[in-house]
Every structure is written in structure tokens, then in C-alpha cells.
Design an enzyme around this catalytic site. Structure first.
Site, PDB file in Angstrom:
ATOM      1  N   GLN A 129      -5.746  -1.045   9.962  1.00 37.31           N
ATOM      2  CA  GLN A 129      -5.239  -2.316   9.458  1.00 37.31           C
ATOM      3  C   GLN A 129      -5.793  -3.458  10.299  1.00 37.31           C
ATOM      4  OE1 GLN A 129      -3.387  -2.593   6.616  1.00 37.31           O
ATOM      5  NE2 GLN A 129      -3.788  -4.779   6.847  1.00 37.31           N
ATOM      6  N   ASP A 155     -11.457   2.422   3.440  1.00 38.17           N
ATOM      7  CA  ASP A 155     -11.746   0.987   3.378  1.00 38.17           C
ATOM      8  C   ASP A 155     -13.228   0.725   3.150  1.00 38.17           C
ATOM      9  OD1 ASP A 155      -9.531  -0.622   3.334  1.00 38.17           O
ATOM     10  OD2 ASP A 155      -9.313  -0.744   5.508  1.00 38.17           O
ATOM     11  N   LYS A 181       0.832  -1.205   0.000  1.00 36.07           N
ATOM     12  CA  LYS A 181       0.000   0.000   0.000  1.00 36.07           C
ATOM     13  C   LYS A 181       0.867   1.255   0.000  1.00 36.07           C
ATOM     14  CE  LYS A 181      -3.764  -2.173   2.628  1.00 36.07           C
ATOM     15  NZ  LYS A 181      -4.507  -2.187   3.901  1.00 36.07           N
TER      16      LYS A 181
END
Length: 249
Positions: free
Chosen positions: A51, A74, A7
Site C-alpha cells: 500500500q 499492482d 479492496k
């Protein structure tokens, strides 16, 4: 950690500044909530992601709900999931959006087709089913309590596996000519101690009969990172009142 590095590398390649807030494993819930609040308030931050998975003593759902819906790259905040349910513009979960973009890039027609999604998580299975419904597919969600799974998958034009069970889907479970999307990422260890990544699909067996199939690694994963960048730019454009509508899934 490899996924996190991917990422960060992707952001660097396209000119998006990124930084990680690395916290000790025993960090308490209130400290993470405070950090998220500071990022929400920072005008230089356009996207925030938590995360997953987090340490077991933390409440991941409560933490995800603390992220501003407009910075939730997300796509897991209830407001963004609600927009998905209603078919309204908004940030979409990265992996489901990745699957839809792969299908679009391969010119796979979905209207009127039968699609089976194996897995019902809020991260992949449920939002993906909604996106497939929006594309006018007839969608079945299969899971651990599904009876006669092979019969369900063999009836599908599109099979998406997202259950986290190595090579669960075999050639006998797939209709010849079907499209197979493998979202699973599983590390298996051989007797000699070596390890490798495999998906939820027996790639070699299924590739022989499927019309299209995604590999693991190298399939859905890279596109998921791309959708993270897409969401970050979308969030930035909303803040700046720029038109990014043509790129919305």
C-alpha cells in the site's frame, strides 16, 4: 484507509480471502523485506500489494522489487512493466487497466485517435500511455514542464488527467465531444471546515461539452479495485495452469 477497506470488501464479495499486514509506522526496511519474502513463499497467497505511499524512511521501489512478479497484483514489478513495454501478457497496473476497460465498455474507438495523458508517474501515466499505444492511439504525455498545456489538451480526442491537482482541467482546455477520464482524487476543504473529494477535472464545466466523462468519486476508483481482483485471479490461474487469457487486457 477507506481505499484499503474498499479492496477488502470487494474481495469478500467475490469470495477472495484477503488479509492485511498492518505494520508500525517506524518499521525498518529489512522487516518489510522479510515479510514480503514470507508471502512470496506462501503457496496460499496469490497476490501481494504494497500500500503506497510508504513512510518516508522506507525505499518503496526496493520493496516493490522484492515482490514476486507472479504475485505482483499492482503490476509494478520491473518484470511486469517490461512485459507491458514488449506487449507481452502479464500483470498490468490496476489504474491504467481500469481506464482501458472503461474506454472499452463505453465502445470508445482508440485506433488513430489522439490521446493526451496528463501525468508521467510509473503508477499511472507511463503504463497508461503504453496501453493506449497498444490500442493504436497516438499518445502525448503532458507534465509540469509541458508548454501551452491548454493547446495540447484541446487537440486531443481522449484526455486522461492523473496529476493530483484539483480541477486543473477546465472546459476551455477540452475539445467539444472529447472523452475525458479523471484519475485524480483530491480532498479539498471549504471555509466552514467541511471537505469533499474532487478530481483533476472541473466536472460540471467539462461535462457540458465532453461526449463521455468519469466522475470523482465513483469513476475510475471502483474499476481500479475491480482490476485488482482481476489481477489476483489471473495470478492464481497462472499458478494452477488455468486459461484466463480472454480476460487479459
Amino acid at each position: 484507509m477507506a481505499y484499503v477497506r474498499n479492496k477488502e470488501s470487494a474481495c469478500a464479495r467475490v469470495g477472495i480471502a484477503s488479509f492485511g499486514c498492518h505494520l508500525p509506522a517506524d518499521v525498518d526496511q529489512s522487516s518489510v523485506v522479510g515479510l514480503i519474502a514470507s508471502l512470496n513463499a506462501d503457496p496460499l497467497v496469490d497476490g501481494i500489494l504494497l500500500q503506497l505511499p510508504v513512510p518516508k524512511h522506507l525505499d518503496a521501489i526496493a520493496l516493490l522489487n522484492q515482490i514476486s512478479p507472479h504475485k505482483d497484483v499492482d503490476g509494478l514489478h520491473p518484470q511486469n512493466l517490461g512485459s507491458l513495454v514488449r506487449g507481452e501478457p502479464g500483470l498490468r497496473s490496476c489504474t491504467p487497466a481500469a481506464v482501458m476497460n472503461l474506454l472499452k465498455a463505453a465502445d470508445i474507438p482508440l485506433a488513430g485517435k489522439k490521446a493526451v495523458v496528463l501525468g508521467r508517474s510509473i503508477l499511472v501515466g507511463k503504463p497508461l500511455a503504453l496501453l493506449l499505444l497498444q490500442a493504436n492511439a497516438t499518445v502525448t504525455i503532458a507534465h509540469s514542464h509541458t508548454a501551452n498545456l491548454s493547446a495540447v489538451t484541446r487537440d486531443a480526442d481522449v484526455v486522461v488527467a492523473a496529476v493530483g491537482q484539483p480541477q486543473l482541467i477546465t472546459a476551455a482546455m477540452v475539445r467539444p465531444g472529447a472523452v475525458v477520464i479523471d484519475v485524480g482524487i483530491n480532498r479539498i476543504t471549504a471555509a466552514d471546515g467541511s471537505s469533499r473529494l474532487v478530481g483533476d477535472v472541473d466536472y460540471d464545466g467539462v461535462a457540458a461539452i465532453a461526449s463521455h466523462i468519469t466522475p470523482v468519486p465513483g469513476g475510475v476508483g471502483p474499476m481500479t479495485v475491480t482490476m485488482l481482483l482481476h489481477n489476483t485471479i489471473w495470478s492464481y490461474c497462472q499458478t494452477c495452469a488455468l486459461d484466463f487469457s480472454d480476460a487479459i487486457i
